[in-house]
Design an enzyme around this catalytic site. Sequence first.
Site, PDB file in Angstrom:
ATOM      1  CD  GLN A  10      44.961  57.410  94.589  1.00 62.98           C
ATOM      2  OE1 GLN A  10      45.556  56.674  95.356  1.00 62.98           O
ATOM      3  NE2 GLN A  10      44.977  57.219  93.294  1.00 62.98           N
ATOM      4  CB  SER A  89      43.683  54.795 101.864  1.00 61.63           C
ATOM      5  OG  SER A  89      44.317  54.006 100.898  1.00 61.63           O
ATOM      6  CG  LEU A  90      48.109  58.929 100.387  1.00 64.64           C
ATOM      7  CD1 LEU A  90      49.559  58.613 100.167  1.00 64.64           C
ATOM      8  CD2 LEU A  90      47.596  59.852  99.320  1.00 64.64           C
ATOM      9  NE  ARG A 114      49.586  52.882 100.265  1.00 65.80           N
ATOM     10  CZ  ARG A 114      48.415  53.409  99.986  1.00 65.80           C
ATOM     11  NH1 ARG A 114      48.337  54.460  99.176  1.00 65.80           N
ATOM     12  NH2 ARG A 114      47.303  52.912 100.501  1.00 65.80           N
ATOM     13  CG  HIS A 197      42.380  49.571 100.450  1.00 68.97           C
ATOM     14  ND1 HIS A 197      43.408  49.497 101.363  1.00 68.97           N
ATOM     15  CD2 HIS A 197      42.337  50.861 100.035  1.00 68.97           C
ATOM     16  CE1 HIS A 197      43.952  50.704 101.494  1.00 68.97           C
ATOM     17  NE2 HIS A 197      43.325  51.537 100.695  1.00 68.97           N
ATOM     18  CD  GLN A 246      46.903  51.522 104.081  1.00 68.92           C
ATOM     19  OE1 GLN A 246      47.344  51.490 102.944  1.00 68.92           O
ATOM     20  NE2 GLN A 246      46.880  52.616 104.813  1.00 68.92           N
TER      21      GLN A 246
END
Length: 293
Positions: A10, A89-90, A114, A197, A246
């Site tokens: 992102q 991440s993503l 998600r 996170h 995660q």
Amino acid sequence: MKKAYIFPGQGSQFKGMGKELYDSSDAAKELFEKGNSVLGFRITDIMFNGTDEELRQTKVTQPSIFLHSVVLATMLGDKFTPDMVAGHSLGEFSALTAANAISFEDGLTLVYKRAMAMQKACEATPSTMAAVLSLDDAKVEEICASLKDDIVVPANYNCPGQLVISGSISGVTKACELLKAAGAKRALILPVGGAFHSPLMEPARVELSKAIEATIFNKPICPVYQNVNASPETEAEAIKKNLIAQLTAPVRWTQTIQHMSADGATVFYEVGPGKVLQGLVKKINPTAEALSV
């Protein structure tokens, strides 16, 4: 010489992303259209013509970046020959899909779920993130841990001297003051929807874990270095477990690039919108080559 392919998260989105790809190839167009039908709305219209504001919505940003990255990787065809992959991440979902650990449809469905779960968690508890520059990771960890009455944790270990913290608005605000007093060049609140996170994403983690458990994962074509432990995984069950963890755990990007380099990666190809990861790679390992595909 080993090749690593890395996938952005992102923040890399931009207006018009993927349009050139869509217009230049029938195969790419077909995949983008498949993405529209999986999601049940024309996300390509927002990607190509939407405002920055529309693109910044988590439920749009995440599937948009995933689509752009995975279509790009697919269009590389025989040229896509990774010795290892990772995603920020993503981007981990893009990496897993490109490495055939999950199907395109399942990858996109999980990313959308998600995004929706994260959006819901953000709305339930107002929270934020901040970028901390030019301070030792250990010092940032120590200051976050000292704020016992608030939730504030290290969230993204992006590169040496650049760490993002995440938590409640009061926790992050207090931490920023203490971090600046401790010598951080900057401690800057970021324009994000919430505390990604961090423990505040627990409701999203619970929701997403059910969807991940119900998805078929295969052995990837190469090791996938995962965010939670920065280590190479090829076993489906381990990959699932790390993917579920995660959402509430930090992204160990610095350690991921260090481990990939130690395991022989000398060239890092960024697959997706923007060049953020190439910049981070050069800061983590100045001798590595970092390129767009």
